[in-house]
Enzyme design. Structure first.
Site, PDB file in Angstrom:
ATOM      1  N   GLY A  45      44.600  35.000  38.985  1.00 10.59           N
ATOM      2  CA  GLY A  45      44.478  33.958  40.129  1.00 10.59           C
ATOM      3  C   GLY A  45      43.065  33.444  39.957  1.00 10.59           C
ATOM      4  N   GLN A  50      35.484  29.073  42.926  1.00  8.54           N
ATOM      5  CA  GLN A  50      34.989  30.250  42.111  1.00  8.54           C
ATOM      6  C   GLN A  50      34.033  29.545  41.037  1.00  8.54           C
ATOM      7  OE1 GLN A  50      38.748  32.537  42.301  1.00  8.54           O
ATOM      8  NE2 GLN A  50      37.336  34.184  42.122  1.00  8.54           N
ATOM      9  N   CYS A  95      38.947  40.758  42.089  1.00  9.85           N
ATOM     10  CA  CYS A  95      38.390  39.525  42.211  1.00  9.85           C
ATOM     11  C   CYS A  95      37.681  39.053  41.199  1.00  9.85           C
ATOM     12  CB  CYS A  95      38.095  38.784  43.564  1.00  9.85           C
ATOM     13  SG  CYS A  95      37.373  37.325  43.757  1.00  9.85           S
ATOM     14  N   LEU A  96      37.732  38.159  40.289  1.00 11.01           N
ATOM     15  CA  LEU A  96      36.713  37.640  39.379  1.00 11.01           C
ATOM     16  C   LEU A  96      35.264  37.366  39.916  1.00 11.01           C
ATOM     17  CD1 LEU A  96      38.852  35.661  36.802  1.00 11.01           C
ATOM     18  CD2 LEU A  96      37.720  37.756  36.421  1.00 11.01           C
ATOM     19  N   HIS A 137      45.497  35.755  48.925  1.00 12.44           N
ATOM     20  CA  HIS A 137      43.938  36.134  48.206  1.00 12.44           C
ATOM     21  C   HIS A 137      43.209  34.784  47.877  1.00 12.44           C
ATOM     22  CE1 HIS A 137      41.000  38.458  45.829  1.00 12.44           C
ATOM     23  NE2 HIS A 137      40.922  37.160  45.175  1.00 12.44           N
ATOM     24  N   GLU A 138      43.956  33.935  47.305  1.00 13.95           N
ATOM     25  CA  GLU A 138      43.447  32.505  46.562  1.00 13.95           C
ATOM     26  C   GLU A 138      43.268  31.525  47.839  1.00 13.95           C
ATOM     27  OE1 GLU A 138      42.092  32.626  43.935  1.00 13.95           O
ATOM     28  OE2 GLU A 138      43.303  34.240  43.105  1.00 13.95           O
ATOM     29  N   HIS A 141      40.105  32.168  49.580  1.00 13.68           N
ATOM     30  CA  HIS A 141      38.745  31.520  49.107  1.00 13.68           C
ATOM     31  C   HIS A 141      38.609  30.206  49.491  1.00 13.68           C
ATOM     32  CE1 HIS A 141      37.454  34.399  45.846  1.00 13.68           C
ATOM     33  NE2 HIS A 141      38.822  34.347  45.414  1.00 13.68           N
TER      34      HIS A 141
HETATM   35  C1  Y12 Z   1      46.688  40.423  43.394  1.00 10.43           C
HETATM   36  C2  Y12 Z   1      45.494  40.815  44.071  1.00 10.43           C
HETATM   37  C3  Y12 Z   1      44.284  39.822  43.641  1.00 10.43           C
HETATM   38  C4  Y12 Z   1      44.636  38.577  43.154  1.00 10.43           C
HETATM   39  C5  Y12 Z   1      43.471  37.505  42.979  1.00 10.43           C
HETATM   40  C6  Y12 Z   1      43.478  37.272  41.313  1.00 10.43           C
HETATM   41  N1  Y12 Z   1      42.578  38.215  41.017  1.00 10.43           N
HETATM   42  C7  Y12 Z   1      42.272  38.340  39.681  1.00 10.43           C
HETATM   43  O1  Y12 Z   1      42.554  37.797  38.708  1.00 10.43           O
HETATM   44  C8  Y12 Z   1      41.258  39.528  39.301  1.00 10.43           C
HETATM   45  C9  Y12 Z   1      40.810  39.520  37.962  1.00 10.43           C
HETATM   46  C10 Y12 Z   1      39.883  40.344  37.363  1.00 10.43           C
HETATM   47  C11 Y12 Z   1      39.840  40.642  36.198  1.00 10.43           C
HETATM   48  C12 Y12 Z   1      38.753  41.346  35.497  1.00 10.43           C
HETATM   49  O2  Y12 Z   1      38.739  41.668  34.189  1.00 10.43           O
HETATM   50  C13 Y12 Z   1      37.549  40.893  33.486  1.00 10.43           C
HETATM   51  O3  Y12 Z   1      36.934  40.303  34.108  1.00 10.43           O
HETATM   52  C14 Y12 Z   1      38.057  41.056  31.898  1.00 10.43           C
HETATM   53  C15 Y12 Z   1      37.936  42.306  36.435  1.00 10.43           C
HETATM   54  O4  Y12 Z   1      37.138  43.218  35.755  1.00 10.43           O
HETATM   55  C16 Y12 Z   1      35.815  42.794  35.772  1.00 10.43           C
HETATM   56  O5  Y12 Z   1      35.302  42.064  35.739  1.00 10.43           O
HETATM   57  C17 Y12 Z   1      35.068  44.017  34.957  1.00 10.43           C
HETATM   58  C18 Y12 Z   1      38.051  42.112  37.780  1.00 10.43           C
HETATM   59  C19 Y12 Z   1      39.063  41.212  38.216  1.00 10.43           C
HETATM   60  C20 Y12 Z   1      46.050  38.321  42.758  1.00 10.43           C
HETATM   61  C21 Y12 Z   1      46.967  39.432  42.797  1.00 10.43           C
HETATM   62 CO    CO Z   2      39.445  35.963  44.340  1.00  9.82          CO
END
Ligand code: Y12
Ligand code: CO
Length: 172
Positions: A45, A50, A95-96, A137-138, A141
């Site tokens: 997401g 962001q 969260c990114l 979550h989004e 934001h």
């Molecule tokens: C459930 C809960 C939250 C969401 C919101 C969307 N969140 C994400 O897409 C999070 C992604 C994410 C990815 C990561 O990995 C990389 O960057 C490669 C991460 O780890 C690091 O940055 C070290 C952290 C979050 C949707 C559904």
């Molecule tokens: Co987020």
């Protein structure tokens, strides 16, 4: 084009996003960049704020039953609204914009939403499970809120401590 994802505590993340009025090339370009950016970081997401654009836009690309994240399952939400919500559920969110930190967050279990697609056509959806969690979550934001703001006082302290340590190690 892959854009830079801004991270906590950048004050831009606190901005309120504004509704889209023109469903034109500038919106489509933004959505395409967001998708490329989200995919490049293994996200499921991403909200426009962001990448430092305060537009009322986010996207969600959940994995399917086989655990595969397919492009055709991407949903783009423009000017989204939550019409109703019910129940509660808890999920370990990430969260990114807060990379490397995950914590349990309580949210509504089922939501009824409306939004526009990239062509300005109004859509309605009933969401549950991870779809409902990701949407909320989004959606937060767009109001300038991060999931860490929903933490209890003690868990927020734990986050601030871990975050400072991480910054020192310059991992991100
Ligand atoms: C459930 C809960 C939250 C969401 C919101 C969307 N969140 C994400 O897409 C999070 C992604 C994410 C990815 C990561 O990995 C990389 O960057 C490669 C991460 O780890 C690091 O940055 C070290 C952290 C979050 C949707 C559904
Ligand atoms: Co987020």
């Amino acid at each position: 084009m892959i854009r830079k994802i801004i991270t906590y505590p950048n004050p831009i993340l606190k901005k309120q996003s504004s509704d889209i009025i023109n469903f034109d090339e500038s919106l489509w370009g933004l959505l395409d960049d967001m998708f490329e950016t989200m995919k490049s970081r293994d996200g499921i997401g991403l909200a426009s704020i962001q990448i430092a654009k305060p537009w009322s836009v986010f996207m969600i690309n959940l994995v399917d039953e086989e655990g595969l994240q397919k492009d055709e399952n991407l949903v783009e939400y423009v000017n989204p609204k939550i019409l109703s919500s019910s129940g509660t559920t808890t999920y370990q969110e990430g969260c990114l914009s807060v990379p490397g930190f995950y914590e349990d967050i309580k949210r509504a279990d089922k939501i009824e939403v409306e939004y526009f697609n990239r062509f300005g056509e109004k859509q309605f959806e009933n969401l549950d499970g991870l779809g409902a969690i990701a949407f909320q979550h989004e959606f937060d934001h767009l109001q300038g809120k991060l999931f860490i703001e929903k933490l209890s006082f003690l868990k927020r302290k734990k986050f601030e401590k871990e975050w400072k340590k991480q910054l020192k190690n310059k991992k991100f």
